[in-house]
Design an enzyme around this catalytic site. Structure first.
Site, mmCIF file in Angstrom:
data_model
loop_
_atom_site.group_PDB
_atom_site.id
_atom_site.type_symbol
_atom_site.label_atom_id
_atom_site.label_comp_id
_atom_site.label_asym_id
_atom_site.label_seq_id
_atom_site.Cartn_x
_atom_site.Cartn_y
_atom_site.Cartn_z
ATOM 1 N N SER A 284 -49.796 -33.777 27.546
ATOM 2 C CA SER A 284 -49.462 -34.737 28.603
ATOM 3 C C SER A 284 -48.266 -34.332 29.443
ATOM 4 C CB SER A 284 -49.203 -36.113 27.987
ATOM 5 O OG SER A 284 -50.367 -36.596 27.342
ATOM 6 N N GLU B 15 0.783 -1.222 0.000
ATOM 7 C CA GLU B 15 0.000 0.000 0.000
ATOM 8 C C GLU B 15 0.825 1.288 0.000
ATOM 9 O OE1 GLU B 15 -3.411 0.181 -0.295
ATOM 10 O OE2 GLU B 15 -3.194 -1.962 -0.710
#
Length: 816
Positions: A466, A184
Site C-alpha cells: 500500500s 618500562e
C-alpha cells in the site's frame, strides 16, 4: 710446545689470507651497519612513518535554540566525540558539565572541510529538553548556535587492523610519559639505546633455559621491535634489535624516540582492531584525549603496556586497578610524584569511559559509504593514506534508530509467540533521511550486523504494498487530465470489482475483507482501501501510473498490470524512501547523499559532493497528497502513533503486502522522513499490518529525534485553493447540506457546482443517481455527466420548485 709452534707457523703462512678475511668481514660489518642505518633513518624520517587507516566521520551536530536534545541522547554523543564530564566550571577544551538546567561545554578544535572548529567555552540553556539559548561562557554574549564536531564512526584498515591517532610529544602530558618510563625503562634518559645490565641478565636466563624469549628491552628496543622487526624470538633478531637501537639513539634525540614510542606502542584490542598509541588508547578506555588524562588514568595506561589484553580496564577492572597502583608505587619510588599525590591517586576508583567506543559504529551505513568510496578511490589509498571522509550521518539519530528497532522487534517477539518461534529471526530496517538535501541521517539495515552483513536497506527487494497508493493518486490528480482529474473530494465506490488481466480475472480485496461503499479519495487513502486505489489506477491508466512513479523516483522495473496499483512489484527500502521524499519536498527530488567531502590527512580537499535537486512532480498535487496523508495519523491506519505520544503534524503511509509478508510505515515532514520495514528474510508471513508492526517502532524513534529538526509544516503553493464542500457528494456545500467540510484543491480542479444531493431543497436532487462508471467505479458528478441524461448543472430555483419540495417533505412526514 710443538703444537703451539705449528699454530704460529700456520698463522704466519696464512697471515695474508687471514688479514683479507678480517678485512672482508670488517667491510661487510661496516656495510651492514650502513645499510641498517639507512633502513632505520629512512622510515623514521618519513612523513608517513605509519600506514594510517582512512577515517570515516559523521556530520557535525548543530545545537540551535528551538531544537530538542534529551540528555540521554546528547551525553553519549559528547562522550563519543571525546568530551569528558568536569566536576567544576569547564576550563579546558573537551570538558562539559550539566548544571542547573544548563550545559556548560568547552568546544574542541577540529578541522572540517569548509570550516575550522575553534575551542570555545559556551553555555546552553534548556527548557526541559528544548534549547532555549546558546551563550558564550566568558562574556555571556548570545549566539545563534554552535556545532559539535563530527564523530569518528569507523576506520578503513589494512591487513594489520591497527588503529592509531598520532600525536606530538607536546600533546602528551608529562605524567603520562613519566608513568611509561617508570614502568618500562627507568634509565631511559641515561642509556644509549640498550641496557647492558638488563641485556646480560636476560642473556643469562636465556642460556640457562635454552629459550631466547626474555626481554631486558629498553623503550628504544621496544620501539625498534615494533617499528622494524618481526616478533620472532631468535638471537639474530636480538642482535639486529640492539644494533638498530644504538643507531637510533645515535641519530635522534630522546624526545624524538619517546614521541615515536608513545605513538607505536600496542595497548590492547577493540574488537578485531588493535589499539596502537596512547591517544587512541586514551579515547577508547577513557573517552578523552590523552592531553586531559589524570594521574590515575595515566598510571592505568602505563600499566597496560606489559600485558594489554590481560590488564584491560574495560574487561578486567580489578586487575587493571592493581596494576595501576603498582605503577603509581614505581612513580613514587623514582621521585616522579609526591607521597600525597600517591595516596590520593591510589585511593581513587578506577575510571573508564561510560560509553566505550566500538571499532565500527553504524556498520550498515558504513557499508553504503564504502561501496560509494570504492567507485572512486583504490583500496590501498583507503587503507594506508589516512583520508578523512565526512558523511551525512547523524549519530544521535543513528543510535536512536538502532535502539528503536532492537527494542521494537523484542516487543513483537514477546507479544506474538509465533514470531519468536519462527526458525528464521524477524528482521527490520529503519531509514531516516533529510528530504530537502537528500542526506542519509540514519540507516539500520538489520538487527545484528555481526550475524549477517546483508544490508536490507539497500539490498533487500520487497513489495511495497500500500505504500504505492500515493503514486496512483498523484497520477489521477494530475491537472493535465482536465475534467477527468481526481481531487481529494472525488467519490469512489468501494465495492466488489473484477479486472481482466491477460487471460485471468483479478478480484482485489481490502485488507479488512470488507467493502465500505462510497468513499472520498481522502478517506480511501487514509484508511488504505485497496479497491478505490485500483479504480483510480484504471481511470488514470496503469502505464501513466508507472510513468509517474518512475519520474518521481521508483527505479525498479514496473510491469503494466493492474495489480501494480497495490505495490505488487519489488523495491529496496532506500528506493521507496527517496521516492516519498518527493512528497515531503513538494515535488522536488534530491538525490541520495551519504558522503559530504573527502580530504587528505593534511586537510587538502579531494572532493565535495553537492546537493542535486530536480522537480519531478507539481508542488500543488504533492501538497494535496501530503495533506491527505496527515489524516493517516488522525483517523487512518497510523492512529497508534498518536496514542503513543507523537503529536507533530506529520504525513505518513502504512504498507502491508499480500499475505502480510511485508509491513511498512513511512512518516515525514518537510525536514525529516523515516521509514520502517519489518519482515522475514525468507518471505513468510509476519501476520501483522504496517500499523501494528511498524508504527510503534517508528514512533519510538521519532519521539526521540523529531525535536532535532525544526517543526515546519508543508508550505501551501499559490495554486492550491480551499472550498467548503458536502463530503457525501464532493460538491460545493449549500445551506441545505446537513454536513459540510473544508477541502483543498489544485486550482482548476475544484468543483464548480453545488451539491446535487441537497441542491436547494434539502433533499436529493432528481438528477442524482447511484450509477457509476462500469470500469472505474467513479460516482457520476457534474464533471462527468451521465450519458443520455440532462446536465447536472443545477437550475435556478423557482418558487414552485421549493413548494413542491416542501409538499413532498410534508407528505413523507405526515402521509397523504
Amino acid at each position: 710446545m710443538a703444537k703451539r709452534s705449528r699454530f704460529k707457523d700456520f698463522l704466519w703462512r696464512h697471515s695474508a689470507g687471514i688479514a683479507f678475511i678480517v678485512m672482508v668481514l670488517f667491510v661487510a660489518f661496516i656495510g651492514y651497519v650502513g645499510y641498517t642505518y639507512v633502513v632505520v633513518t629512512r622510515k623514521f624520517d618519513s612523513a608517513r612513518r605509519w600506514d594510517l587507516p582512512s577515517r570515516v566521520y559523521s556530520d557535525a551536530t548543530p545545537i540551535v535554540p528551538g531544537m530538542s536534545y534529551p540528555r540521554a541522547l546528547l551525553e553519549p554523543k559528547l562522550n563519543h566525540v571525546g568530551y569528558h564530564e568536569a566536576r567544576a566550571k569547564v576550563a579546558n577544551p573537551g570538558e562539559y558539565r550539566f548544571i542547573n538546567g544548563s550545559l556548560e561545554i568547552y568546544l574542541q578544535n577540529f578541522e572540517y572541510p569548509d570550516v575550522e572548529f575553534r575551542a570555545m567555552p559556551v553555555i546552553v540553556d534548556f527548557d526541559g529538553n528544548t534549547v532555549r539559548a546558546v551563550r558564550r561562557l566568558d562574556d555571556n554574549v548570545a549566539m545563534r548556535g554552535v556545532r559539535i564536531e563530527p564523530e569518528l564512526i569507523t576506520s578503513i584498515y589494512n591487513n594489520e587492523m591497527e588503529d592509531r591517532l598520532p600525536v606530538t610529544l607536546s600533546a602528551v602530558p608529562k605524567l603520562v610519559t613519566n608513568a611509561v618510563i617508570a614502568t618500562e625503562d627507568k634509565s631511559f634518559w641515561s642509556h644509549e639505546g640498550i641496557s647492558i645490565r638488563g641485556t646480560l641478565g636476560a642473556l643469562k636466563t636465556d642460556i640457562k633455559t635454552g629459550v631466547w624469549n626474555h626481554g631486558g628491552s629498553t623503550l628504544t628496543q621496544q620501539l625498534v621491535k615494533n617499528l622494524y622487526l618481526n616478533p620472532e624470538r631468535k638471537l639474530s633478531r636480538k642482535i639486529n634489535e640492539a644494533l638498530m637501537s644504538l643507531l637510533l639513539e645515535a641519530r635522534y634525540s630522546k624526545e624524538d624516540i619517546l614521541e615515536a614510542y608513545v605513538n607505536e606502542i600496542y595497548l590492547g584490542q577493540n574488537g578485531a582492531v588493535q589499539i596502537v598509541g596512547v591517544e587512541q588508547a586514551s579515547q577508547v578506555y577513557f573517552g578523552k584525549h590523552v592531553t586531559y588524562l589524570t594521574l590515575p588514568e595515566a598510571a592505568t595506561l602505563a600499566g597496560i603496556i606489559r600485558s594489554p589484553n590481560i590488564n584491560s580496564p574495560l574487561k578486567y577492572p580489578d586487575r587493571a586497578k592493581g596494576r595501576r597502583d603498582t605503577v603509581l608505587g614505581l612513580m613514587r619510588e623514582q621521585g616522579m610524584i609526591a607521597e600525597a599525590e600517591y595516596e590520593q591517586a591510589v585511593a581513587s576508583p578506577l575510571t573508564i569511559t561510560r560509553f566505550p567506543k566500538t571499532s565500527r559504529s553504524a556498520p550498515f551505513f558504513v557499508d553504503l559509504v564504502l561501496k560509494q568510496l570504492r567507485e572512486t578511490y583504490p583500496e590501498t589509498q583507503l587503507k594506508t593514506e589516512g583520508l578523512r571522509i565526512f558523511t551525512t550521518l547523524d549519530t544521535i539519530m543513528q543510535r536512536s534508530a538502532e535502539a528503536a528497532l532492537d527494542s521494537g522487534i523484542d516487543s513483537l517477539n514477546k507479544r506474538y509467540s509465533y514470531l519468536r518461534k519462527s526458525q528464521t529471526p524477524l528482521e527490520g530496517v529503519i531509514l531516516t533521511i533529510q528530504p530537502g538535501t537528500g542526506y542519509v541521517k540514519a540507516l539500520v539495515g538489520g538487527r545484528n550486523y555481526s550475524k549477517t552483513q546483508f544490508n536490507r536497506a539497500i539490498q533487500a527487494r520487497r513489495q511495497p504494498g500500500s505504500l504505492f497508493k500515493p503514486f496512483v493518486y498523484v497520477t489521477a490528480m494530475d491537472p493535465a487530465r482536465g475534467q477527468q482529474a481526481f481531487t481529494a473530494a472525488t467519490v469512489l465506490d468501494d465495492s466488489p470489482i473484477s479486472v481482466q488481466s491477460g487471460n485471468a480475472v483479478w478480484q482485489p480485496q481490502n485488507y479488512d475483507l470488507r467493502f465500505h461503499g462510497r468513499v472520498s479519495v481522502r478517506e480511501a487513502l487514509a484508511h488504505s482501501y485497496n479497491i478505490p486505489a485500483v479504480r483510480a489506477a484504471m481511470s488514470a491508466g496503469v502505464p501513466n501510473v508507472i510513468k509517474t512513479a518512475s519520474n518521481i523516483g521508483v527505479e525498479s522495473r514496473l510491469q503494466p498490470y493492474p495489480s501494480v496499483s497495490l505495490g505488487s512489484f519489488e523495491v529496496t527500502p532506500l528506493e521507496i524512501a527517496y521516492a516519498y521524499s518527493v512528497f515531503a519536498n513538494e515535488g522536488v527530488k534530491a538525490e541520495p547523499i551519504s558522503i559530504l567531502a573527502v580530504s587528505t590527512r593534511e586537510g587538502k580537499l579531494l572532493e565535495s559532493r553537492e546537493v542535486k535537486m530536480k522537480r519531478v512532480a507539481p508542488a500543488s498535487v504533492c501538497y494535496v497528497i501530503d495533506d491527505m496523508l496527515k489524516d493517516v495519523f488522525t483517523y487512518g491506519t497510523a492512529t497508534k502513533a498518536r496514542q503513543l505520544g507523537f503529536d507533530r503534524d506529520f504525513a505518513g503511509k502504512t504498507g502491508t503486502t499480500s499475505n502480510y509478508r511485508d509491513a511498512w510505515f513511512i512518516g515525514y515532514s518537510p525536514r525529516i522522513l523515516s521509514l520502517v520495514w519489518i519482515g522475514f528474510d525468507d518471505g513468510h508471513s509476519v501476520r501483522l499490518a504496517g500499523g501494528d508492526a511498524c508504527v510503534p517502532i517508528w514512533t519510538a524513534h521519532m519521539n526521540r529525534v523529531a525535536g532535532l529538526v525544526p517543526d515546519v509544516d508543508f508550505k501551501r503553493p499559490d495554486d492550491v485553493v480551499e472550498r467548503q464542500i458536502d463530503p457525501a457528494s464532493g460538491m460545493l456545500a449549500t445551506p441545505f447540506c446537513p454536513e459540510t467540510k473544508s477541502e483543498i484543491f489544485v486550482a482548476g480542479t475544484e468543483p464548480a457546482s453545488v451539491c446535487p444531493l441537497h441542491a436547494g431543497s434539502g433533499e436529493p436532487s432528481p438528477f442524482w443517481r447511484d450509477d457509476e462508471h462500469p470500469e472505474t467505479g467513479i460516482i457520476a458528478d457534474q464533471r462527468t455527466p451521465i450519458p443520455g441524461e440532462p446536465s447536472q448543472q443545477p437550475q435556478p430555483a423557482k418558487p414552485r420548485d421549493r413548494d413542491t419540495g416542501l409538499k413532498k417533505l410534508l407528505r413523507r412526514i405526515f402521509g397523504n
